[in-house]
Every structure is written in C-alpha cells, then in structure tokens.
Design a protein around this motif. Sequence first.
Motif, short mmCIF file in Angstrom:
data_model
loop_
_atom_site.label_atom_id
_atom_site.label_comp_id
_atom_site.label_asym_id
_atom_site.label_seq_id
_atom_site.Cartn_x
_atom_site.Cartn_y
_atom_site.Cartn_z
N TYR A 449 -43.33 25.64 -17.55
CA TYR A 449 -41.95 25.35 -17.18
C TYR A 449 -41.14 26.63 -17.30
CZ TYR A 449 -37.24 23.52 -16.96
OH TYR A 449 -35.94 23.30 -16.59
N ARG A 451 -37.25 28.48 -16.60
CA ARG A 451 -35.82 28.31 -16.39
C ARG A 451 -35.22 29.63 -15.93
NH1 ARG A 451 -33.11 23.74 -15.30
NH2 ARG A 451 -30.87 24.17 -15.41
N GLY A 489 -34.64 25.22 -12.67
CA GLY A 489 -35.77 24.99 -13.55
C GLY A 489 -36.95 24.51 -12.73
N ARG A 490 -38.13 25.08 -12.94
CA ARG A 490 -39.29 24.75 -12.11
C ARG A 490 -40.53 24.51 -12.97
NH1 ARG A 490 -38.30 24.07 -6.42
NH2 ARG A 490 -36.09 24.59 -6.35
N LEU A 491 -41.30 23.52 -12.56
CA LEU A 491 -42.60 23.25 -13.17
C LEU A 491 -43.68 23.75 -12.22
CD1 LEU A 491 -43.84 21.80 -15.68
CD2 LEU A 491 -44.12 19.79 -14.19
#
Length: 749
Positions: A449, A451, A489-491
């Motif tokens: 994850y 940010r 925010g990326r997964l």
Amino acid sequence: MQILSSRRFRHSTVACGALAAALLASPAFAQSTPPAASADVPTGDDAEIVVTAQKRTQTLLQVPSAVLAISGDRLRETGTTNFLQLTQQTPGVIASNQLVGGRTIQTFTIRGIGYDDFRPNGSPSAAVHFDGVYQGSSALIGGQMFDVARVEILKGPQGTLYGRNTTAGAVNVISQKPGTTSEGYAMLDYARFGSVRAEGAVNVPVNDAVAVRVSGVYDRTDGFLTNVGSGRFGGSTPNPAIPANGNPARDDQAAGSTFYAGRALVSVQAGTGTALLLNLHGFDETGGQAQAERTLATGTYAANAPYTFDANVVPRLSKQNYGGSLTLTQDVGDTVEMTVVGGYEHLKQRYTWNDGQPIRQFDIAYRDRLEQGSVEARLQNRVGTTFDWVVGGAYFRDDTTLDSTLDSSDVFRTVFDAAYRQKRSSWAVFGDGTYHLNDALKLGIGLRYTRENSRFLGATVDANPYGTSVAGAALPGIPVAFDNRFEDGRLSGKSSLSYSLSHNAEVYASLGRGFKAGGFDGSTIFSAPEALPFRSENVWAYEGGVKFLPRGGPMQIEASGYYYDYTDLQANSTLEPTPGVFTNIRTNVGKATVYGGELSMTARPVTGLELRLGAALLHSKVTEIRSANAAEAARRLGNPLPNAPAMTLNGSVRYEIPLGERLTLTPLVTGRFVSKYFTELDNYHAIGDYFIGDARIELNVDRRWSIAGYVRNFSDTLYENGAAAASRTVFNVFRGAPRTYGLSLGARF
C-alpha cells in the motif's frame, strides 16, 4: 491551440573521486579489460547467474518473472556506458533521449509502457535504483554508470517490492563493492569525434573489518552535431525596441561536452552480525546541449541536413549532482535479517534550448534544482525455509524548483518568466512471501500500500521587457498563478506460481498490478487548467514463462509471454475547461492493451564460442481515448502506444581464441534490429526500422593487460533514438551516432 502544443519543446566531491581513481591506478588503462569479478556475479561458462531482483540473493532460475542480468564484465566488453547502449543487450526495451538534460537523462519503455516527460518533476514508468536507492527523477539516472558489478532489468510491473512508478518495470544498477583484496583497474578509450573516456577504481582493505573502494570516470567528446546558425534570420528584429535575433557562428562541436564523476564506498563489518556500507558519489557535466534535427521542410524553413540544426542560440548545459547512501544489514537472531537503506540526492542544472527554428518563438533557458531523500527498512528470513518472507516500509520525498525564461521576441514580441515548485512525499508498507508447497512447486503472494502527496505551485508571467508584447490575444490565460495539490492511495502487488521441471528448468505464471503516480506537468503553464493534477496510471499484468538455465550447459533458454491491461494512461490531450476555450494539458487520456512474447537464448557449441540471440514481438493498442477535440480522439483511437516497436531483435557472436599460454584473442560482434515505431500517441511520423551493428577485437595478455579496436554502427546507419516534436507538418528528431571507431587500452592490478 496549436501554439500551446509548442510548450512541450520546452563539484569538488566529484573531482576528488575521479582524480583519486586516476592517480591511484596504474599508468596503463583499459576499456576492454574488466576489473576482478564481483563476489556475487561469477563469470565464465560455468557461472550461475545471481540476482537480487526480489531483494534477496537468488539465482536467476529462482525468480518467477522475466529478468535480464548483465554483468559488469559484459558491459565493459561491449563498451556499454549508458542506458541507450544497454538496450542493445535485451529485446523489448527502448531507451530514449529526452528533449533536454544531457547524457544523464534517459528514459525507459519496457514492453510498450514508458515515459515521455522530460522535466525533472515527473514520475518515470520504470523505477531505477542505484545500490538500492530509488532515483525519483529521470534527470538523475545516468550519472553513476561506471565501476558497475551488475545491471538487472525487471520486466513488467513490480508493485510489491518496488512500489510506485513501476508500471513498466524496474532497473537495478549495482556497483562494485569493497572487497578483502587490494586490487583495481584502469581503462582508457580514444574514439572518433575527439572522444576520450578514462575510468578507474582502487580497492583497499584497511583491516579485517574495513575496506574502501574509490572509483571515477572522465568522459569528454566533441560530439557529432553541427549548429549552422540562424542564417538569413540572424540579426533581424520585428521591432526596433527588441534586440536583434542571434546568429551564432558555425560550430562543428555544438554538442561537445565534458562529464566526470566519482564514487567512494566504505564497507564496515562491525561484528555481531552488523554490516555497514557508506556510498558517497557525484557527477558534473558541462558543454553543449544536443538539439533536434528538423527533418521536414516548411514554407519558411528548409529541412536540416543530417546531424545539423540551425539554432539562433548557443545551446549550453551545466549539471552538478552529489549524493550519498548508507546501508545497514543486521542479523536478528539466527534466522532473520534486517536491512535499512537511506539515501539523499541533490541536483542543480541549467541549460538553454532552441525550439527547432532559427527564430525566437520559444527559446528557453531552464534553471532547475532537485533534492530527494528516501529510506527503506525491511525484515526478511534467511533463505532455506519452507516459507520465505519479507516485510517492510519505505518513505520518499523530493523538492523540485523549476525556473525558466522563454524568449518569444520574434512571435509574441516579449519574454515570459516561469517559476514553479513541486514538493512530493510518499510512504508505503509491503509484505511478500513465497511458500514452498513441495520440492518443486512454489506459491508467491505480495501486497503493497502506497500513499502519495504532492503540491505544485507557481506562476507564469509576461515580463514584457521591451513594452512591445502582443501575447494577450493569443494567450489570454497569462498571467497565471496556481497552488494545487494531489493525494492518492494505491494498493499494488503480485502473485505467482512456479514449478521446477528439473534442477535446471522452471516454469512460472504470475498476476500483478502496478501503478505510476499521478502528479503535475512541469513544462510551461499558459493557463490555469494546465496546472491541474492528473491521476495515477494503473496496469494489470498477466505473464507466463519458462527458463532452462543449466549451469555450464551448451544451451540456455528463457521464454515469456504477457498481456497488460493499461488504464488512466498519462499523456498530452486537448481539453475544453470552459465552453469554447481549448487547451493542451497533460492528463489521463484513456486505456490501452499490450501483449507479446520474448525469447532469449545463449549457446556455447564449442569451447570459447558463445552465441546470444534475443527476440521480442509486441502488439499495443489504444482502446479508449478521452479528448475534447473529436479529431484528436479519432486520430488516436486504435493507435499503438509510443516507443512500442512490434519487433526487436538482438544478438552477439563472441569467440575467445587462445594464442599460447599467455595470450587470448577475442573477436566480438553485436547487433540489434528495431522495427518502426512512433514516439507519440497521434502516430504522425515513425522512427526505427533500422539495424545497428558493433564489432571489436581484443588482445589480452595474462588476463591483465589488453588492447582492443572497435567500430560502433559499422554500417553507418542513419537512425533516430527519439523525437522532440511531431505533428502533420513538424518532425524534429534526435540522431543516433554515426559510425564511430576507436582504440582501448587497459590494465588490471
């Protein structure tokens, strides 16, 4: 507006390191003779290729993805000193020169996914790491390509262990580390166009716990480009109040430059399972700024002759960088290892650029400053258990100042001043594990994850120094001031399944997701909408492959196939922020698909003979496009992606011939074919469709002294390795070097 599309045209530490290496080295030099092989990169036919692509030491066979590993010996033997030359060694990868920035700014496109922004505040699609430290700007990546132990190119998204900006893949450059033996090497290369390159390194073990390695490089050239000046346009002015247009004298060394760099490494084995590695480095580059060649005639300007341009300014470049990193490796009990890597980089650069015309439409003087800091900490088990794992966190921040002056005296009768600043920060947590289901089957799963936060502020104003400006009618957005923010925010992550067919063969399949951070366009802002943020790019990647890598065997084969689903593609597009008002903005323009296959083979049919072959087939297609301009949308839909040739081939033949007990003679021929491709989404004009071949022959004495002669581009092919501007009526390109020949001398001690 068509006018707005033109906006895209837009020391001491180093000396000590380079000088120390030169003074401590022996009086003989070598481009061809490599230093002693690093401990983690064995050489010879029986060598097992070891990489750290998954941030732990593994053989290439154990990594369930496509990875190219090139040893420092191979780089030196082929004369590879930059990333453009590095792509000669692998299919499916294109490295391109950018509009401005000199030899240290080059960008990657891997399997059709790449990066087309030349400003230092952008986010590259391939994450480049030097000794484990992420380089957040493409302006930094070319400055440390000397005394290299190994380069690894990881193809495809690397969303777990490398995180942000890995939609294309990742590139790891690993320098030679201090060792326990007093040794060193030196190299001297002299070539056509007054090119001189000297490189050297000295390794000194201070005691049983401390070792020091100092290396440096000096590289100068007259270049192969000529500025013929502005001709009949020189000395003219549209208004008596405006100074006359420049007309530089003909300069056959217009792109000549001098580059030097140094690095000092200190390794400390502190006992109790503690190891430290300190890295101090920097570079300095000054001289001419390469310009694009105008290949199409217009009603006003003739096409340039090959390897020439007609600038009304003298393009110059000055870049200085210094930085450092500290790596701590600590045993935590008997089964766990902790690694902490912290890094800092500082870059200052100034350069002048001509817009491809002999008048002052948008001649630009850039003044940039960049600072970045990063830290990564991770815990991982030692290899050899049923479950191999790594967990960690990372933090990155940078601060970029972008100042520029745009001289538009002959078009808008004025000069524009632009002053921008961008601040970014990013943090991430990640975990990756591989479970050995049995002796042959492995399952890998990783998640990360990330940010992202960034702020972009500044202003563009009409300085109107002569009181003659007519810019208001054509550029109603000027003056413009802005202060914008981006947060996301990326997964991301990857899963894989691999199966050992034998101790020499592996088959694998994987699913991964990567992203490239959103942000801001750092080129000249002429209206408020152009300063708005664009979203992050995303890609889902599906890959399968097989590896057959018998140690010391007569044949080694790697093959892979992949399919990418690409969304929120970042590129320039025409938008209509208010009814009837159109502007050209870098934004998210649509979706694309990419699929293809790659094959690499190495054969050693008889002692001393090595044959290498690589091939890549690629198909890319824009499947959805967003634009306020219907004609632009129709023109782009269905097009292949930029820098995505349908075919690339590379190969080499090397034969080491013993001449008695002390002498060996080694001829080497390498070649690369690139099919035609486009450099922008509109597909106006293609480049590529060329073959480049190199040849060298080296005489080595006692594996210590050497002399070699070489020819690069022996067919003297006229080719391009990038484009500065393309439209229906404009096509300005960067030329690759013509035939070049030289001599190398060297020693190892």
